[in-house]
Design a protein around this motif. Structure first.
Motif, PDB file in Angstrom:
ATOM      1  N   SER A  23      90.587 -33.158  80.705  1.00  0.00           N
ATOM      2  CA  SER A  23      90.684 -33.155  79.367  1.00  0.00           C
ATOM      3  C   SER A  23      91.420 -34.111  78.946  1.00  0.00           C
ATOM      4  O   SER A  23      92.727 -34.295  79.634  1.00  0.00           O
ATOM      5  CB  SER A  23      90.587 -31.824  78.706  1.00  0.00           C
ATOM      6  OG  SER A  23      91.871 -31.254  78.582  1.00  0.00           O
ATOM      7  N   LYS A  24      91.363 -34.408  77.556  1.00  0.00           N
ATOM      8  CA  LYS A  24      92.310 -35.376  76.907  1.00  0.00           C
ATOM      9  C   LYS A  24      93.760 -34.744  76.850  1.00  0.00           C
ATOM     10  O   LYS A  24      94.679 -34.948  77.287  1.00  0.00           O
ATOM     11  CB  LYS A  24      92.086 -35.358  75.431  1.00  0.00           C
ATOM     12  CG  LYS A  24      92.980 -36.397  74.578  1.00  0.00           C
ATOM     13  CD  LYS A  24      92.572 -36.876  73.318  1.00  0.00           C
ATOM     14  CE  LYS A  24      93.685 -37.501  72.345  1.00  0.00           C
ATOM     15  NZ  LYS A  24      93.349 -37.632  71.239  1.00  0.00           N
ATOM     16  N   THR A  25      93.968 -33.134  76.700  1.00  0.00           N
ATOM     17  CA  THR A  25      95.062 -32.356  76.727  1.00  0.00           C
ATOM     18  C   THR A  25      95.789 -32.155  78.081  1.00  0.00           C
ATOM     19  O   THR A  25      96.741 -32.555  78.026  1.00  0.00           O
ATOM     20  CB  THR A  25      94.597 -31.023  76.034  1.00  0.00           C
ATOM     21  OG1 THR A  25      94.276 -31.140  74.818  1.00  0.00           O
ATOM     22  CG2 THR A  25      95.929 -30.143  76.102  1.00  0.00           C
ATOM     23  N   GLU A  26      94.965 -32.040  78.915  1.00  0.00           N
ATOM     24  CA  GLU A  26      95.212 -31.999  80.563  1.00  0.00           C
ATOM     25  C   GLU A  26      96.006 -33.476  80.728  1.00  0.00           C
ATOM     26  O   GLU A  26      96.952 -33.230  81.467  1.00  0.00           O
ATOM     27  CB  GLU A  26      94.324 -31.556  81.371  1.00  0.00           C
ATOM     28  CG  GLU A  26      93.920 -30.117  81.085  1.00  0.00           C
ATOM     29  CD  GLU A  26      92.355 -29.856  81.624  1.00  0.00           C
ATOM     30  OE1 GLU A  26      91.956 -28.789  81.391  1.00  0.00           O
ATOM     31  OE2 GLU A  26      91.649 -31.144  82.263  1.00  0.00           O
ATOM     32  N   ALA A  27      95.473 -34.385  80.407  1.00  0.00           N
ATOM     33  CA  ALA A  27      95.990 -35.620  80.856  1.00  0.00           C
ATOM     34  C   ALA A  27      97.321 -35.855  79.885  1.00  0.00           C
ATOM     35  O   ALA A  27      98.122 -36.371  80.674  1.00  0.00           O
ATOM     36  CB  ALA A  27      95.019 -37.088  80.471  1.00  0.00           C
ATOM     37  N   LEU A  28      97.298 -35.356  78.882  1.00  0.00           N
ATOM     38  CA  LEU A  28      98.424 -35.681  77.925  1.00  0.00           C
ATOM     39  C   LEU A  28      99.790 -34.795  78.450  1.00  0.00           C
ATOM     40  O   LEU A  28     100.801 -35.431  78.747  1.00  0.00           O
ATOM     41  CB  LEU A  28      98.333 -35.110  76.563  1.00  0.00           C
ATOM     42  CG  LEU A  28      97.613 -36.291  75.671  1.00  0.00           C
ATOM     43  CD1 LEU A  28      97.345 -35.477  74.455  1.00  0.00           C
ATOM     44  CD2 LEU A  28      98.605 -37.534  75.268  1.00  0.00           C
ATOM     45  N   VAL A  29      99.247 -33.680  79.013  1.00  0.00           N
ATOM     46  CA  VAL A  29     100.580 -32.706  79.582  1.00  0.00           C
ATOM     47  C   VAL A  29     101.073 -33.170  80.931  1.00  0.00           C
ATOM     48  O   VAL A  29     102.131 -33.454  81.163  1.00  0.00           O
ATOM     49  CB  VAL A  29      99.598 -31.302  79.796  1.00  0.00           C
ATOM     50  CG1 VAL A  29     100.731 -30.338  80.501  1.00  0.00           C
ATOM     51  CG2 VAL A  29      99.589 -30.510  78.578  1.00  0.00           C
ATOM     52  N   LEU A  30      99.761 -33.751  81.728  1.00  0.00           N
ATOM     53  CA  LEU A  30     100.143 -34.267  83.003  1.00  0.00           C
ATOM     54  C   LEU A  30     101.186 -35.455  82.845  1.00  0.00           C
ATOM     55  O   LEU A  30     102.149 -35.694  83.465  1.00  0.00           O
ATOM     56  CB  LEU A  30      99.293 -34.769  83.772  1.00  0.00           C
ATOM     57  CG  LEU A  30      99.167 -35.350  85.091  1.00  0.00           C
ATOM     58  CD1 LEU A  30     100.025 -34.314  85.977  1.00  0.00           C
ATOM     59  CD2 LEU A  30      98.005 -35.670  85.667  1.00  0.00           C
ATOM     60  N   ASP A  31     100.975 -36.441  81.905  1.00  0.00           N
ATOM     61  CA  ASP A  31     101.653 -37.559  81.736  1.00  0.00           C
ATOM     62  C   ASP A  31     103.272 -37.168  80.919  1.00  0.00           C
ATOM     63  O   ASP A  31     104.081 -37.787  81.477  1.00  0.00           O
ATOM     64  CB  ASP A  31     101.148 -38.410  80.544  1.00  0.00           C
ATOM     65  CG  ASP A  31     101.690 -39.908  80.456  1.00  0.00           C
ATOM     66  OD1 ASP A  31     101.982 -40.468  81.360  1.00  0.00           O
ATOM     67  OD2 ASP A  31     102.082 -40.211  79.373  1.00  0.00           O
TER      68      ASP A  31
END
Length: 82
Positions: A23-31
């Motif tokens: 998800s967008k949130t998961e991708a942001l957290v990973l980044d």
């Protein structure tokens, strides 16, 4: 009776491309974790303006997908990208 001793060295390099839907949130957290391995969940939540529970769920998915892992304690540990 013959005895045959054979030594075989095989080197196999396998590249596996796996598509993981984040998800967008998961991708942001990973980044964010990639750029700051010592960051905690509260700091991430403030950075992306999301609830801490939302960040916790995103981190759980990233751990379940074996993209990250926590090394050390919650207080003094850091995130490792796998």
């Amino acid at each position: 009776m013959y005895q045959l001793n054979v030594s075989i060295n095989v080197s196999i390099n396998v590249l596996i491309n796996v598509s993981i839907n984040l998800s967008k949130t998961e991708a942001l957290v990973l980044d964010i974790i990639k750029n700051n391995k010592g960051i905690n969940k509260t700091q991430i939540a403030k950075m992306i303006d999301r609830a801490e529970m939302t960040v916790q769920r995103a981190i759980k998915k990233l751990i379940d997908e074996k993209l990250i892992r926590r090394v050390g304690s919650n207080k003094t540990g850091y995130w490792e990208i796998i």
